[in-house]
Scaffold this motif. Structure first.
Motif, PDB file in Angstrom:
ATOM      1  N   GLU A 185       0.836  -1.191   0.000  1.00 43.47           N
ATOM      2  CA  GLU A 185       0.000   0.000   0.000  1.00 43.47           C
ATOM      3  C   GLU A 185       0.879   1.252   0.000  1.00 43.47           C
ATOM      4  N   VAL A 186       0.400   2.288  -0.656  1.00 48.75           N
ATOM      5  CA  VAL A 186       1.129   3.559  -0.743  1.00 48.75           C
ATOM      6  C   VAL A 186       0.299   4.603  -0.007  1.00 48.75           C
ATOM      7  N   ASP A 187       0.725   4.940   1.186  1.00 46.57           N
ATOM      8  CA  ASP A 187      -0.044   5.883   2.000  1.00 46.57           C
ATOM      9  C   ASP A 187       0.376   7.326   1.777  1.00 46.57           C
ATOM     10  N   SER A 188       1.635   7.537   1.509  1.00 40.01           N
ATOM     11  CA  SER A 188       2.128   8.914   1.431  1.00 40.01           C
ATOM     12  C   SER A 188       1.852   9.532   0.071  1.00 40.01           C
ATOM     13  N   PRO A 189       1.321  10.778   0.048  1.00 39.66           N
ATOM     14  CA  PRO A 189       1.131  11.478  -1.223  1.00 39.66           C
ATOM     15  C   PRO A 189       2.397  12.156  -1.722  1.00 39.66           C
ATOM     16  N   LYS A 190       3.533  11.883  -1.094  1.00 38.10           N
ATOM     17  CA  LYS A 190       4.786  12.548  -1.482  1.00 38.10           C
ATOM     18  C   LYS A 190       5.499  11.833  -2.626  1.00 38.10           C
ATOM     19  N   TRP A 191       5.144  10.573  -2.878  1.00 42.67           N
ATOM     20  CA  TRP A 191       5.800   9.857  -3.970  1.00 42.67           C
ATOM     21  C   TRP A 191       5.157  10.247  -5.299  1.00 42.67           C
ATOM     22  N   ILE A 193       0.631  11.470  -8.737  1.00 42.70           N
ATOM     23  CA  ILE A 193       0.904  10.976  -7.390  1.00 42.70           C
ATOM     24  C   ILE A 193       0.720   9.461  -7.351  1.00 42.70           C
ATOM     25  N   SER A 221       0.207   7.292  -4.946  1.00 41.78           N
ATOM     26  CA  SER A 221      -0.902   6.757  -4.164  1.00 41.78           C
ATOM     27  C   SER A 221      -2.227   6.898  -4.905  1.00 41.78           C
ATOM     28  N   ASP A 238      16.009   4.882  -4.818  1.00 40.21           N
ATOM     29  CA  ASP A 238      15.328   6.123  -5.181  1.00 40.21           C
ATOM     30  C   ASP A 238      15.675   6.592  -6.593  1.00 40.21           C
ATOM     31  N   TRP A 292      10.563  11.944  -4.500  1.00 35.44           N
ATOM     32  CA  TRP A 292       9.931  12.289  -3.225  1.00 35.44           C
ATOM     33  C   TRP A 292       9.596  13.781  -3.224  1.00 35.44           C
ATOM     34  N   GLY A 293       8.292  14.070  -3.257  1.00 34.59           N
ATOM     35  CA  GLY A 293       7.863  15.464  -3.303  1.00 34.59           C
ATOM     36  C   GLY A 293       7.856  15.991  -4.729  1.00 34.59           C
TER      37      GLY A 293
END
Length: 396
Positions: free
Chosen positions: A269-275, A292, A294, A332, A394-395
């Motif tokens: 699961e991808v919870d962070s909206p930063k990826w 995004i 997620s 990354d 990231w971001g």
């Protein structure tokens, strides 16, 4: 039949499509030794389960079109014509430039002035309906417009979507309709009731000649029935095979004729909206912002759970979901490529067409199809998708 009578027969057929007139036309083509005549006669009495019927039909296609074109596009021919054509992955490129291009009756074009010029470069004596989704920055030039009017003397209906394509269109017999302004749509707005009616009609009457005769007049406010069938095929809801249409498993699911069997993609699961997901073309390294991560994964999960999809599209989406998980757990800076972008490009096109036809009936209210459109733009034409490398940032 002298030249005047022959011209009158063709004019009668082009202005008012009628199966009885078509049968007379086929008889006279056979008398002239044209293989299209027997081909039309076969399609007026389709027997797709009969091996002899299929063998003879293929032989006539080869006699008319040659072996290569018959193999590539023979399944698109109905009654010696192409009743509707689109520039999508289901239609081999270059059909307008060959012998089939003169027998196209309806065309949906997503492009600009250059694409309109290609359409206008050859006579289109049977073209009666044109839908233009203009994606250019400026109206089509007067010279190209006039060439189109000259190439399509029997054009009856012109539908314009997106940016205004023409400052004026002075064709003596054309009804011009300017439809909703969205340039993202794949065709005119279609009501869900029209989609359901078309699917039920196909299930009841797979013979496309009879289907048009019985139901064609019910589809006059947006797409014609032949044009709508192309969109239903792109959405994975019907198959078209010469003079025969059939519901796919997804089409039967949508009409509650089969149970929905969703596939699940077991993935991280991808919870962070930063990826943020990016794609780069090979070898140019042109970057595309997909969106995004997620949001992308949630959209895939919703499509798998709720959308009527055939098994091949489900498998492609599951594989794409797993690929995104590989990206998430990779280094990354690592860029990963797909072995074959074609299945993903086809699946994305199917989902976009489903969204265009079914809209909010398809998924939940917070679904954002822009994630699909960004990916579609990065992949390019689904008939010839670009090779891509994907990576995460990231971001923003």
């Amino acid at each position: 039949m002298n030249g005047s009578d022959w011209g009158e027969l063709e004019r009668s057929l082009v202005t008012s499509w009628n199966l009885d007139t078509l049968a007379v036309y086929a008889d006279h083509l056979q008398q002239r030794g044209d293989p299209r005549g027997e081909l039309i006669a076969l399609d007026l009495r389709p027997s797709p389960e009969d091996k002899a019927w299929r063998t003879q039909r293929q032989a006539l296609l080869v006699a008319w079109l040659g072996e290569e074109l018959a193999a590539r596009a023979g399944h698109l021919v109905q009654h010696g014509f192409i009743h509707a054509l689109r520039d999508d992955r289901f239609h081999p490129p270059g059909l307008l430039d060959g012998p089939l291009g003169a027998f196209v009756r309806g065309y949906t074009l997503r492009g600009d002035g250059q694409d309109v010029a290609r359409l206008a470069s050859r006579p289109r004596p049977w073209l009666t309906s044109l839908t233009l989704v203009n994606q250019g920055d400026a109206p089509v030039s007067a010279a190209v417009r006039d060439a189109l009017i000259g190439a399509a003397p029997h054009l009856q209906e012109l539908q314009l979507l997106g940016r205004p394509a023409f400052d004026a269109f002075m064709h003596p017999a054309v009804n011009v309709r300017v439809l909703h302004p969205s340039h993202e749509a794949h065709g005119p707005f279609v009501l869900r009731t029209e989609v359901d009616l078309a699917l039920d009609a196909v299930d009841e009457t797979p013979d496309l000649g009879q289907l048009q005769a019985l139901y064609g007049e019910l589809f006059t406010d947006g797409d014609s029935l032949p044009a709508l069938l192309l969109r239903l095929r792109a959405a994975g809801l019907v198959t078209l095979d010469g003079p025969i249409a059939r519901l796919t498993t997804a089409g039967r699911v949508l009409r509650n004729k089969e149970p929905h069997r969703p596939r699940r993609a077991r993935a991280v699961e991808v919870d962070s909206p930063k990826w943020i997901l990016w794609a780069e073309t090979i070898p140019e390294r042109t970057p595309y912002l997909v969106g995004i991560l997620s949001h992308q994964t949630r959209l895939i999960d919703q499509c798998l759970a709720l959308a009527p999809l055939n098994a091949d599209v489900q498998e492609t989406l599951v594989a794409w979901r797993h690929f995104l998980t590989r990206l998430l757990v990779s280094d990354d800076a690592e860029r990963l490529g797909l072995n074959d972008e074609a299945p993903l490009a086809g699946a994305v096109e199917t989902l976009l067409e489903l969204w265009d036809l079914l809209g909010r009936d398809l998924l939940t209210e917070d679904t954002d199809p822009s994630q699909l459109r960004n990916l579609d733009e990065a992949l390019g034409p689904s008939s010839a998708p670009r090779a891509l490398l994907f990576h995460l940032v990231w971001g923003m």
